[in-house]
Design a protein around this motif. Structure first.
Motif, PDB file in Angstrom:
ATOM      1  N   TRP A   1      25.952 -15.886  19.641  1.00  0.00           N
ATOM      2  CA  TRP A   1      25.112 -16.621  20.583  1.00  0.00           C
ATOM      3  C   TRP A   1      23.670 -16.749  20.138  1.00  0.00           C
ATOM      4  N   HIS A   2      23.211 -15.834  19.296  1.00  0.00           N
ATOM      5  CA  HIS A   2      21.824 -15.880  18.854  1.00  0.00           C
ATOM      6  C   HIS A   2      21.701 -16.224  17.373  1.00  0.00           C
ATOM      7  N   ALA A   3      22.791 -16.711  16.777  1.00  0.00           N
ATOM      8  CA  ALA A   3      22.796 -17.240  15.407  1.00  0.00           C
ATOM      9  C   ALA A   3      22.234 -16.242  14.395  1.00  0.00           C
ATOM     10  N   HIS A   4      22.896 -15.077  14.302  1.00  0.00           N
ATOM     11  CA  HIS A   4      22.479 -14.047  13.351  1.00  0.00           C
ATOM     12  C   HIS A   4      22.770 -14.532  11.927  1.00  0.00           C
ATOM     13  N   ALA A   5      21.720 -14.777  11.173  1.00  0.00           N
ATOM     14  CA  ALA A   5      21.847 -15.329   9.818  1.00  0.00           C
ATOM     15  C   ALA A   5      22.609 -14.382   8.903  1.00  0.00           C
ATOM     16  N   GLY A   6      23.606 -14.904   8.206  1.00  0.00           N
ATOM     17  CA  GLY A   6      24.356 -14.141   7.225  1.00  0.00           C
ATOM     18  C   GLY A   6      25.394 -13.215   7.808  1.00  0.00           C
ATOM     19  N   CYS A   7      25.661 -13.289   9.086  1.00  0.00           N
ATOM     20  CA  CYS A   7      26.617 -12.392   9.732  1.00  0.00           C
ATOM     21  C   CYS A   7      27.969 -13.090   9.894  1.00  0.00           C
ATOM     22  N   ALA A   8      29.039 -12.346   9.620  1.00  0.00           N
ATOM     23  CA  ALA A   8      30.379 -12.912   9.749  1.00  0.00           C
ATOM     24  C   ALA A   8      30.727 -13.213  11.208  1.00  0.00           C
ATOM     25  N   LEU A   9      30.107 -12.510  12.151  1.00  0.00           N
ATOM     26  CA  LEU A   9      30.386 -12.751  13.568  1.00  0.00           C
ATOM     27  C   LEU A   9      29.706 -14.015  14.094  1.00  0.00           C
ATOM     28  N   ALA A  10      28.829 -14.604  13.297  1.00  0.00           N
ATOM     29  CA  ALA A  10      28.057 -15.762  13.734  1.00  0.00           C
ATOM     30  C   ALA A  10      28.546 -17.060  13.103  1.00  0.00           C
ATOM     31  N   ARG A  11      29.825 -17.145  12.804  1.00  0.00           N
ATOM     32  CA  ARG A  11      30.312 -18.359  12.160  1.00  0.00           C
ATOM     33  C   ARG A  11      30.358 -19.519  13.155  1.00  0.00           C
ATOM     34  N   MET A  12      30.149 -20.689  12.629  1.00  0.00           N
ATOM     35  CA  MET A  12      30.096 -21.913  13.435  1.00  0.00           C
ATOM     36  C   MET A  12      31.518 -22.337  13.826  1.00  0.00           C
TER      37      MET A  12
END
Length: 123
Positions: free
Chosen positions: A55-66
Motif C-alpha cells: 500500500w505504501h510502495a516499498h521500493a525494492g520489496c517483493a511484497l510491493a509488486r504491482m
C-alpha cells in the motif's frame, strides 16, 4: 478495498506488542498530527508509522509488486500514497517530531527491529 483496514492491522499489532514489551508507552493514531501516526511518543517527540509494503510502495520489496490488472489505476494510487507519506513526514519534521517508518517486511527479523526501535526512541 472497503475491507482494507487503515489502522489496527496485524503488522501494527506486532509493533505495538514489541514496543510495549520494551517498556515504552505511547498514544495511538493522533489525528491532530499530519498523517495520523500509528504510534506517538509525546514526551520523546517521536512518532512511528507502520507501513504495508504494497500500500505504501516499498521500493525494492517483493511484497510491493504491482498487480497485473488495472495497472494505470494501481500505479496512480500507490504513487499518490507514497507522495502523501512524504508530505506528512516532512510536515512532522518541520513541527519538530522525529519520524520512523517500519515496513511490513521488516517484521520478519524482530531482534533487529527491536534494536532499531530502541536506538530511535532513546536518541
Amino acid at each position: 478495498m472497503a475491507r482494507v483496514r487503515a489502522k489496527d492491522t496485524r503488522p501494527e499489532f506486532v509493533v505495538r506488542r514489541l514496543v510495549h514489551g520494551m517498556g515504552y508507552r505511547y498514544r495511538l493514531h493522533r489525528r491532530d498530527l499530519p498523517g495520523t501516526p500509528d504510534l506517538v511518543f509525546p514526551a520523546r517527540g517521536k512518532v512511528i508509522f507502520v507501513h504495508g509494503c504494497f500500500w505504501h510502495a516499498h521500493a525494492g520489496c517483493a511484497l510491493a509488486r504491482m498487480p497485473k490488472s488495472r495497472q494505470d489505476f494501481w500505479s496512480a494510487k500507490l504513487q499518490g500514497n507514497a507522495e502523501r507519506d512524504s508530505r506528512n513526514m516532512r510536515a512532522l519534521r518541520r513541527l519538530g517530531w522525529g519520524v520512523m517508518v517500519i515496513w511490513e517486511c521488516q517484521l520478519k527479523n524482530l531482534p533487529r527491529l527491536r534494536a532499531r526501535i530502541g536506538r530511535f526512541l532513546d536518541a
